[in-house]
Design a protein around this motif. Structure first.
Motif, mmCIF file in Angstrom:
data_model
loop_
_atom_site.group_PDB
_atom_site.id
_atom_site.type_symbol
_atom_site.label_atom_id
_atom_site.label_comp_id
_atom_site.label_asym_id
_atom_site.label_seq_id
_atom_site.Cartn_x
_atom_site.Cartn_y
_atom_site.Cartn_z
ATOM 1 N N ASP A 37 1.072 -1.017 -0.130
ATOM 2 C CA ASP A 37 0.109 -0.058 0.168
ATOM 3 C C ASP A 37 0.778 1.300 -0.125
ATOM 4 O O ASP A 37 0.547 2.221 -0.759
ATOM 5 N N LYS A 38 2.076 1.223 1.055
ATOM 6 C CA LYS A 38 2.707 2.452 0.903
ATOM 7 C C LYS A 38 3.553 2.636 -0.459
ATOM 8 O O LYS A 38 3.794 3.890 -0.823
ATOM 9 N N ALA A 39 4.008 1.601 -1.023
ATOM 10 C CA ALA A 39 4.732 1.721 -2.315
ATOM 11 C C ALA A 39 3.718 2.005 -3.501
ATOM 12 O O ALA A 39 4.154 2.196 -4.546
ATOM 13 N N GLY A 40 2.563 1.835 -3.109
ATOM 14 C CA GLY A 40 1.435 2.098 -4.530
ATOM 15 C C GLY A 40 1.731 1.005 -5.310
ATOM 16 O O GLY A 40 1.279 1.207 -6.543
ATOM 17 N N VAL A 41 1.719 -0.245 -5.049
ATOM 18 C CA VAL A 41 1.583 -1.364 -5.930
ATOM 19 C C VAL A 41 0.663 -2.422 -5.363
ATOM 20 O O VAL A 41 0.597 -2.551 -4.134
ATOM 21 N N SER A 42 0.672 -3.620 -5.813
ATOM 22 C CA SER A 42 -0.121 -4.735 -5.392
ATOM 23 C C SER A 42 0.632 -5.785 -4.513
ATOM 24 O O SER A 42 1.899 -5.639 -4.795
ATOM 25 N N THR A 43 0.054 -6.399 -3.669
ATOM 26 C CA THR A 43 0.692 -7.117 -2.950
ATOM 27 C C THR A 43 1.656 -8.290 -3.773
ATOM 28 O O THR A 43 2.654 -8.662 -3.629
ATOM 29 N N GLY A 44 1.061 -8.685 -5.084
ATOM 30 C CA GLY A 44 1.382 -9.653 -5.970
ATOM 31 C C GLY A 44 2.745 -9.195 -6.655
ATOM 32 O O GLY A 44 3.794 -9.676 -6.737
ATOM 33 N N ASN A 45 2.694 -7.617 -6.817
ATOM 34 C CA ASN A 45 3.814 -6.970 -7.140
ATOM 35 C C ASN A 45 5.084 -7.128 -6.349
ATOM 36 O O ASN A 45 5.992 -7.288 -6.818
ATOM 37 N N VAL A 46 4.930 -6.845 -4.919
ATOM 38 C CA VAL A 46 5.812 -7.097 -4.139
ATOM 39 C C VAL A 46 6.485 -8.490 -3.904
ATOM 40 O O VAL A 46 7.607 -8.652 -3.954
ATOM 41 N N TYR A 47 5.521 -9.410 -4.048
ATOM 42 C CA TYR A 47 6.092 -10.954 -4.282
ATOM 43 C C TYR A 47 6.665 -11.127 -5.618
ATOM 44 O O TYR A 47 7.672 -12.051 -5.573
ATOM 45 N N HIS A 48 6.548 -10.494 -6.582
ATOM 46 C CA HIS A 48 7.196 -10.509 -8.071
ATOM 47 C C HIS A 48 8.823 -10.457 -7.572
ATOM 48 O O HIS A 48 9.632 -10.898 -8.360
ATOM 49 N N HIS A 49 9.147 -9.362 -6.896
ATOM 50 C CA HIS A 49 10.146 -8.718 -6.489
ATOM 51 C C HIS A 49 11.056 -9.696 -5.353
ATOM 52 O O HIS A 49 12.240 -9.745 -5.725
ATOM 53 N N PHE A 50 10.338 -9.972 -4.297
ATOM 54 C CA PHE A 50 10.879 -10.587 -3.138
ATOM 55 C C PHE A 50 10.131 -11.697 -2.814
ATOM 56 O O PHE A 50 8.707 -11.549 -2.615
ATOM 57 N N GLU A 51 10.758 -12.639 -2.408
ATOM 58 C CA GLU A 51 9.960 -14.101 -2.015
ATOM 59 C C GLU A 51 9.274 -13.733 -0.815
ATOM 60 O O GLU A 51 8.273 -14.494 -0.345
#
Length: 202
Positions: A37-51
């Motif tokens: 939320d703070k990054a302005g992206v989806s949770t899926g996007n976070v997991y795309h970059h970091f496991e």
């Protein structure tokens, strides 16, 4: 290329958001959803970059270790001038500037101590003397040695100087303790420099 740039941009936003959250509310209190939320992206996007969340935390610490070893870090720039121990006051100011500029990263060190028993930072601090030794290869240590008492190790002198100045400015800047020694920081830098040069005992 455009897709790659967007991906790198998105990854940077995730790291910046996590740095802000981890440094203000700790590791366990921060969720992946909050980071997203703070990054302005989806949770899926976070997991795309970091496991997982810990990989984000490790990545941020690795970034800070890399900054420490670069001229981007004010204290490293001051050390690289090659004037130690003649530049103790300059090192004090550089420690202050380092804590100010990288306050959020330095806060992660304390988060690691509290929440991970220092697991992620042990290697960094354990190898600090070796990093200083590499920094002054090519005769640099011999020049420092000439300016110290025979029984004083250049590495020990560098480590002690760093810890004294950084501990003071962590109190003042990171822990928000105004004038922790009862005097303004410029005067404290001068006094610490004098004690390091001449000792405390007559």
């Amino acid at each position: 290329m455009i897709r790659q740039n967007r991906s790198e941009h998105s990854r940077r936003h995730v790291l910046d958001a996590a740095l802000n959250l981890f440094s203000h509310q700790g590791y366990r209190a921060t969720t992946m959803r909050e980071i997203a939320d703070k990054a302005g992206v989806s949770t899926g996007n976070v997991y795309h970059h970091f496991e997982d969340k810990e990989q984000i935390f490790r990545t941020l610490l690795d970034e800070f270790w890399a900054i420490n070893d670069s001229k981007r870090y004010p204290y490293t720039r001051a050390l690289a001038s090659g004037f130690f121990p003649g530049n103790l006051e300059q090192l004090g100011l550089a420690a202050r500037d380092s804590v100010r500029e990288f306050r959020s990263y330095i806060a992660l060190i304390y988060v690691d101590v509290i929440e991970f028993d220092g697991t992620h930072i042990q290697k960094f601090y354990g190898q600090m003397g070796q990093r200083y030794a590499r920094m002054f290869t090519g005769g640099g240590f011999e020049e420092i040695r000439k300016k110290l008492r025979p029984e004083v190790s250049p590495v020990s002198a560098l480590l002690m100087t760093s810890r004294i100045f950084f501990n003071y400015f962590v109190l003042e800047i990171l822990f928000n303790v105004p004038q922790p020694y009862g005097k303004d920081s410029a005067q404290i830098i001068r006094e610490i420099a004098e004690m390091l040069r001449h000792g405390m005992v007559t």
